[in-house]
Scaffold this motif. Sequence first.
Motif, PDB file in Angstrom:
ATOM      1  N   GLN A  15       0.818  -1.203   0.000  1.00 40.85           N
ATOM      2  CA  GLN A  15       0.000   0.000   0.000  1.00 40.85           C
ATOM      3  C   GLN A  15       0.858   1.262   0.000  1.00 40.85           C
ATOM      4  N   ARG A  16       1.954   1.248   0.758  1.00 43.48           N
ATOM      5  CA  ARG A  16       2.845   2.413   0.774  1.00 43.48           C
ATOM      6  C   ARG A  16       3.472   2.640  -0.607  1.00 43.48           C
ATOM      7  N   GLN A  17       3.933   1.550  -1.228  1.00 41.91           N
ATOM      8  CA  GLN A  17       4.511   1.678  -2.564  1.00 41.91           C
ATOM      9  C   GLN A  17       3.488   2.182  -3.563  1.00 41.91           C
ATOM     10  N   SER A  18       2.276   1.686  -3.449  1.00 48.40           N
ATOM     11  CA  SER A  18       1.202   2.140  -4.328  1.00 48.40           C
ATOM     12  C   SER A  18       0.980   3.638  -4.191  1.00 48.40           C
ATOM     13  N   ASN A  19       0.973   4.116  -2.959  1.00 46.20           N
ATOM     14  CA  ASN A  19       0.764   5.549  -2.720  1.00 46.20           C
ATOM     15  C   ASN A  19       1.883   6.385  -3.326  1.00 46.20           C
ATOM     16  N   VAL A  20       3.119   5.902  -3.183  1.00 51.77           N
ATOM     17  CA  VAL A  20       4.265   6.628  -3.749  1.00 51.77           C
ATOM     18  C   VAL A  20       4.166   6.678  -5.265  1.00 51.77           C
ATOM     19  N   ILE A  21       3.832   5.553  -5.880  1.00 46.47           N
ATOM     20  CA  ILE A  21       3.733   5.497  -7.335  1.00 46.47           C
ATOM     21  C   ILE A  21       2.659   6.463  -7.838  1.00 46.47           C
ATOM     22  N   VAL A  22       1.500   6.433  -7.199  1.00 45.67           N
ATOM     23  CA  VAL A  22       0.408   7.314  -7.615  1.00 45.67           C
ATOM     24  C   VAL A  22       0.793   8.776  -7.420  1.00 45.67           C
ATOM     25  N   THR A  23       1.389   9.079  -6.286  1.00 48.54           N
ATOM     26  CA  THR A  23       1.737  10.475  -5.983  1.00 48.54           C
ATOM     27  C   THR A  23       2.720  11.046  -6.995  1.00 48.54           C
ATOM     28  N   THR A  24       3.737  10.261  -7.348  1.00 50.08           N
ATOM     29  CA  THR A  24       4.728  10.768  -8.303  1.00 50.08           C
ATOM     30  C   THR A  24       4.183  10.814  -9.726  1.00 50.08           C
ATOM     31  N   GLY A  25       3.114  10.086  -9.982  1.00 47.97           N
ATOM     32  CA  GLY A  25       2.545  10.075 -11.333  1.00 47.97           C
ATOM     33  C   GLY A  25       1.395  11.040 -11.522  1.00 47.97           C
ATOM     34  N   THR A  26       1.039  11.757 -10.429  1.00 45.19           N
ATOM     35  CA  THR A  26      -0.104  12.667 -10.522  1.00 45.19           C
ATOM     36  C   THR A  26       0.212  14.058  -9.966  1.00 45.19           C
ATOM     37  N   GLY A  27       1.464  14.466 -10.168  1.00 47.38           N
ATOM     38  CA  GLY A  27       1.827  15.831  -9.809  1.00 47.38           C
ATOM     39  C   GLY A  27       2.147  16.064  -8.348  1.00 47.38           C
ATOM     40  N   GLY A  28       2.387  14.986  -7.590  1.00 43.78           N
ATOM     41  CA  GLY A  28       2.701  15.135  -6.175  1.00 43.78           C
ATOM     42  C   GLY A  28       4.202  15.161  -5.935  1.00 43.78           C
ATOM     43  N   SER A  29       4.720  14.153  -5.233  1.00 40.96           N
ATOM     44  CA  SER A  29       6.144  14.101  -4.884  1.00 40.96           C
ATOM     45  C   SER A  29       7.028  14.064  -6.123  1.00 40.96           C
ATOM     46  N   ARG A  30       8.221  14.679  -5.998  1.00 42.55           N
ATOM     47  CA  ARG A  30       9.198  14.627  -7.083  1.00 42.55           C
ATOM     48  C   ARG A  30       9.932  13.295  -7.025  1.00 42.55           C
ATOM     49  N   ILE A  31      10.159  12.699  -8.199  1.00 42.17           N
ATOM     50  CA  ILE A  31      10.802  11.396  -8.266  1.00 42.17           C
ATOM     51  C   ILE A  31      12.162  11.416  -7.576  1.00 42.17           C
ATOM     52  N   GLN A  32      12.963  12.455  -7.820  1.00 39.47           N
ATOM     53  CA  GLN A  32      14.307  12.500  -7.258  1.00 39.47           C
ATOM     54  C   GLN A  32      14.312  12.557  -5.734  1.00 39.47           C
ATOM     55  N   ASP A  33      13.192  12.917  -5.145  1.00 41.05           N
ATOM     56  CA  ASP A  33      13.132  13.008  -3.680  1.00 41.05           C
ATOM     57  C   ASP A  33      12.794  11.673  -3.021  1.00 41.05           C
ATOM     58  N   VAL A  34      12.159  10.764  -3.763  1.00 42.50           N
ATOM     59  CA  VAL A  34      11.664   9.526  -3.126  1.00 42.50           C
ATOM     60  C   VAL A  34      12.145   8.258  -3.815  1.00 42.50           C
ATOM     61  N   ASP A  35      12.919   8.397  -4.895  1.00 46.13           N
ATOM     62  CA  ASP A  35      13.261   7.208  -5.675  1.00 46.13           C
ATOM     63  C   ASP A  35      14.193   6.252  -4.930  1.00 46.13           C
ATOM     64  N   THR A  36      15.095   6.768  -4.112  1.00 48.60           N
ATOM     65  CA  THR A  36      16.013   5.888  -3.372  1.00 48.60           C
ATOM     66  C   THR A  36      15.246   4.974  -2.424  1.00 48.60           C
ATOM     67  N   ASP A  37      14.320   5.546  -1.661  1.00 44.54           N
ATOM     68  CA  ASP A  37      13.505   4.733  -0.756  1.00 44.54           C
ATOM     69  C   ASP A  37      12.618   3.772  -1.533  1.00 44.54           C
ATOM     70  N   TYR A  38      12.106   4.243  -2.679  1.00 39.20           N
ATOM     71  CA  TYR A  38      11.256   3.388  -3.503  1.00 39.20           C
ATOM     72  C   TYR A  38      12.033   2.158  -3.967  1.00 39.20           C
ATOM     73  N   GLN A  39      13.258   2.344  -4.440  1.00 36.16           N
ATOM     74  CA  GLN A  39      14.056   1.221  -4.934  1.00 36.16           C
ATOM     75  C   GLN A  39      14.353   0.213  -3.825  1.00 36.16           C
ATOM     76  N   SER A  40      14.610   0.705  -2.630  1.00 34.12           N
ATOM     77  CA  SER A  40      14.860  -0.183  -1.498  1.00 34.12           C
ATOM     78  C   SER A  40      13.622  -1.022  -1.185  1.00 34.12           C
ATOM     79  N   SER A  41      12.461  -0.386  -1.229  1.00 30.37           N
ATOM     80  CA  SER A  41      11.216  -1.108  -0.967  1.00 30.37           C
ATOM     81  C   SER A  41      10.905  -2.103  -2.082  1.00 30.37           C
ATOM     82  N   VAL A  42      11.244  -1.747  -3.318  1.00 31.97           N
ATOM     83  CA  VAL A  42      11.034  -2.666  -4.440  1.00 31.97           C
ATOM     84  C   VAL A  42      11.809  -3.958  -4.210  1.00 31.97           C
ATOM     85  N   ARG A  43      13.064  -3.832  -3.806  1.00 38.02           N
ATOM     86  CA  ARG A  43      13.875  -5.026  -3.564  1.00 38.02           C
ATOM     87  C   ARG A  43      13.256  -5.889  -2.462  1.00 38.02           C
TER      88      ARG A  43
END
Length: 241
Positions: A15-43
């Motif tokens: 659910q957290r990953q889903s929220n991050v993906i949606v937020t960065t794809g709909t004008g919310g968080s900037r990718i460069q600000d959250v991508d490191t944490d996202y990649q760690s969660s993906v693994r």
Amino acid sequence: MAQPLSVEQLKELVQRQSNVIVTTGTGGSRIQDVDTDYQSSVRMLVANFRRLRLEPPFPWRTLWEWHGFYSQNLGTYASRRQHVGQLTRAALDALAVNEGVAGPAPASTSEVVRAALGDAEVLIREGRPSSAVDRVHTALHGHLRALCVAESITVPEGDPSITVLLKVLRENHSRFKETVAFSDEARRMIMSMSTALDALNTIRNHASLAHANEALLGDPEAHLAIDSARTVFRYVDAKVA
């Protein structure tokens, strides 16, 4: 190696990953600000979903890959939310299937049984079901014996198996002698479960951490063994309540 997560922890991470993906794809968080944490969660997600023999929920290793995908395929915010929502629901549904039978919570039993049930719950939450098989076996064995003692039912000498204790309980406990609808069908079901418990005895002795066994059960088979024991535990406990 990624930390083993429980099903409940995986649901929260999905659910957290889903929220991050949606937020960065709909004008919310900037990718460069959250991508490191996202990649760690993906693994973490990929390792744990594959441990459960499930397909990982999101195909994008980085949020920049997600950016490239939605730029070419999902032209509106609504379509991006819908697409990610479908992936999220599919992942949560798949995890729900892996939750299995809920752990029993007997109102009255021995302290040994309570301790074994507690140990099993911890091991399962930690993603180590093969390690929990012995604890669930110990809990069911101890509970059946405790029920016989409480009803003043004589049990065979030595260390009778789970299947023997279940048979003695069924044949002698007053609640099992009551007439109920479809009693023959219920008896056939519990006899079939007795066969599964007989296999559980073998698994406990030769494929669990009860002894120094080199080969342990795979996670799906361990969950099957645990759920079989839990089903019988909950049925017997409800029957004699």
